[in-house]
Enzyme design. Structure first.
Site, PDB file in Angstrom:
ATOM      1  N   LYS A  40       0.841  -1.202   0.000  1.00 12.05           N
ATOM      2  CA  LYS A  40       0.000   0.000   0.000  1.00 12.05           C
ATOM      3  C   LYS A  40       0.880   1.258   0.000  1.00 12.05           C
ATOM      4  CE  LYS A  40      -0.346  -0.387   5.037  1.00 12.05           C
ATOM      5  NZ  LYS A  40      -1.161  -0.903   6.146  1.00 12.05           N
ATOM      6  N   ARG A 138     -11.047  -0.631  14.850  1.00 14.30           N
ATOM      7  CA  ARG A 138     -10.819   0.091  13.601  1.00 14.30           C
ATOM      8  C   ARG A 138     -11.783  -0.534  12.606  1.00 14.30           C
ATOM      9  NH1 ARG A 138      -4.875   1.075  10.762  1.00 14.30           N
ATOM     10  NH2 ARG A 138      -5.148  -1.086  10.127  1.00 14.30           N
ATOM     11  N   TYR A 260      14.504  31.064   8.516  1.00 10.61           N
ATOM     12  CA  TYR A 260      13.251  31.593   9.072  1.00 10.61           C
ATOM     13  C   TYR A 260      13.331  31.767  10.584  1.00 10.61           C
ATOM     14  CZ  TYR A 260      10.607  31.102   4.744  1.00 10.61           C
ATOM     15  OH  TYR A 260      10.136  31.231   3.468  1.00 10.61           O
ATOM     16  N   MET A 318      10.366  24.999   3.130  1.00  8.87           N
ATOM     17  CA  MET A 318       9.541  24.169   2.243  1.00  8.87           C
ATOM     18  C   MET A 318      10.381  23.396   1.234  1.00  8.87           C
ATOM     19  SD  MET A 318       6.481  25.305  -0.346  1.00  8.87           S
ATOM     20  CE  MET A 318       5.512  26.124   0.908  1.00  8.87           C
TER      21      MET A 318
HETATM   22  C1  PLP Z   1      -0.358  -1.754   6.910  1.00 13.07           C
HETATM   23  C2  PLP Z   1      -0.906  -3.053   7.352  1.00 13.07           C
HETATM   24  C3  PLP Z   1      -0.081  -4.176   7.473  1.00 13.07           C
HETATM   25  C4  PLP Z   1       1.430  -4.086   7.385  1.00 13.07           C
HETATM   26  O1  PLP Z   1       1.888  -3.540   8.599  1.00 13.07           O
HETATM   27  P1  PLP Z   1       3.456  -3.284   8.899  1.00 13.07           P
HETATM   28  O2  PLP Z   1       3.466  -2.790  10.283  1.00 13.07           O
HETATM   29  O3  PLP Z   1       3.902  -2.251   7.913  1.00 13.07           O
HETATM   30  O4  PLP Z   1       4.144  -4.571   8.708  1.00 13.07           O
HETATM   31  C5  PLP Z   1      -0.669  -5.401   7.746  1.00 13.07           C
HETATM   32  N1  PLP Z   1      -2.009  -5.505   7.908  1.00 13.07           N
HETATM   33  C6  PLP Z   1      -2.839  -4.432   7.831  1.00 13.07           C
HETATM   34  C7  PLP Z   1      -4.295  -4.606   8.045  1.00 13.07           C
HETATM   35  C8  PLP Z   1      -2.317  -3.183   7.559  1.00 13.07           C
HETATM   36  O5  PLP Z   1      -3.120  -2.114   7.506  1.00 13.07           O
END
Ligand code: PLP
Length: 379
Positions: A40, A138, A260, A318
């Site tokens: 992701k 979640r 800055y 920036m």
């Molecule tokens: C992002 C995620 C992972 C991977 O987690 P890491 O800590 O990066 O290994 C696994 N399962 C879910 C549901 C996630 O959202």
């Protein structure tokens, strides 16, 4: 988007060989469980296409993404891999999932209904994963909701459940009681779906080696060299190097105020190198040497020139940041040279700590002005 390296003020070097080695180490730690890969957020900033190609060639068959548009890129890169999509199933997205062969992770009862409707229209059960909330609050079905799904033949017979998964909230903290509690709840859920492969472990849970592997593991950050477990030496190979190019080196006098807010007043005559990378490139302002609230909490970020550690000067802006190169001989450093912001010498997680965040956020927030160099692709 590719950036011409001749123009770029910052560059990323991504070691695909290290990515493959890290994945293999995790696969080894996972024992008999299948080792998937979480790609992701553009493979944690490393690039979905090169990472999926390298890992798939190394034997990885299952990938996880957050959003379907990421899944489309995975499938375009390697059409035969399995790609699970974590972040919910919008009704409007169903035709795309079907057309692209993406496997949704069903996170709620309405999503289950949506996929069952699609299955009825197709005339056969459709592949999916079911996400169980074992205590993180979640996404995912509660144990009660899972029971209602499993006991309803009109629903469960229309689902081809390829995976039952849950996610731990505190796996980065070795021995945290919540992980054990979540594991118990997950096992109760899994008992309702005998024979369905189970998955709970992220990078941290795999590295804990405490029996969280089940039938499939889902590492993300550790593949990319990031620190998964708190307060534990990181066993992973470093993957990403970020370098910024020197735009100019200024000479300044003791007493001059730099940048800055005039946050840094020089205590000696100095040479200050300005680098063409700033917070718009994901190099956080919180990592500044002076003049930000984070300095009351943690030490500032450092950088490296030819492996020599150098300190920042003043605030990160920036598009620019400044480093003190007074102690590097003038003949050895010039405009156009590169400075390591993180990589072999400076760890990404240390820059993250200086910024008040975690390596994950630094990697996934890397901007789009960098040129990218991929090395070790046959590793
Ligand atoms: C992002 C995620 C992972 C991977 O987690 P890491 O800590 O990066 O290994 C696994 N399962 C879910 C549901 C996630 O959202």
């Amino acid at each position: 988007m590719t950036v011409n390296p001749d123009l770029a003020g910052g560059r990323l070097t991504i070691d695909l060989g290290a990515i493959v080695s890290n994945w293999r180490l995790l696969a080894d730690r996972a024992g008999a469980a299948e080792c998937a890969a979480v790609v992701k957020a553009n493979a944690y900033g490393c690039g979905i296409e090169p990472v999926v190609t390298a890992l798939s060639n190394a034997g990885c068959e299952t990938f996880f993404v957050a959003a379907p548009q990421e899944g489309i890129r995975v499938k375009q890169t390697m059409p035969d891999v399995r790609c699970f999509v974590l972040n919910g199933l919008f009704t409007s997205a169903v035709p795309i999932y079907l057309a692209k062969g993406l496997t949704p992770i069903l996170d709620s009862l309405p999503e289950i209904e949506t996929w069952v409707e699609a299955a009825k229209e197709q005339g056969n059960p459709l592949p999916c994963a079911v996400h169980m909330d074992s205590g993180m609050t979640r996404l995912g079905l509660t144990l009660k909701e899972l029971e209602s799904v499993v006991s309803n033949p009109g629903i469960i017979t229309n689902l081809d459940v390829q995976l039952l998964m849950t996610h731990y909230a505190c796996a980065d903290d070795i021995g945290h009681a919540q992980t054990e509690q979540q594991r118990e709840v997950f096992l109760s859920g899994a008992a309702l779906l005998p024979g369905v492969p189970r998955s709970a472990a992220n990078s941290a849970a795999i590295l804990q080696q405490k029996d969280h592997e089940f039938e499939l593991v889902r590492p993300g950050v550790a593949i990319y060299g990031g620190e998964a477990l708190n307060d534990t030496p990181n066993p992973m190979q470093q993957v990403v190097k970020l370098e910024g190019r020197i735009v100019q080196i200024r000479t300044a006098k003791a007493g001059d105020a730099v940048g800055y807010g005039g946050a840094e007043v020089l205590s000696r005559d100095s040479r200050v190198a300005y680098i063409s990378v700033g917070y718009a490139d994901g190099y956080h302002r919180g990592a500044s040497q002076k003049g930000v609230a984070m300095r009351q909490v943690a030490p500032p970020a450092q950088a490296a020139f030819n492996r020599t550690i150098i300190n920042g000067v003043g605030r990160i802006s920036m598009d620019l940041c400044a480093f003190d190169v007074t102690d590097i001989p003038e003949t050895e450093i010039a405009a156009g040279d590169w400075i390591e912001l993180f990589g072999d010498v400076i760890h990404v997680d240390d820059v993250a700590k200086a910024s008040g965040t975690i390596g994950y956020e630094l990697l996934t927030g890397l901007g789009n002005r960098y040129s990218r160099i991929y090395v070790g692709s046959d590793g």
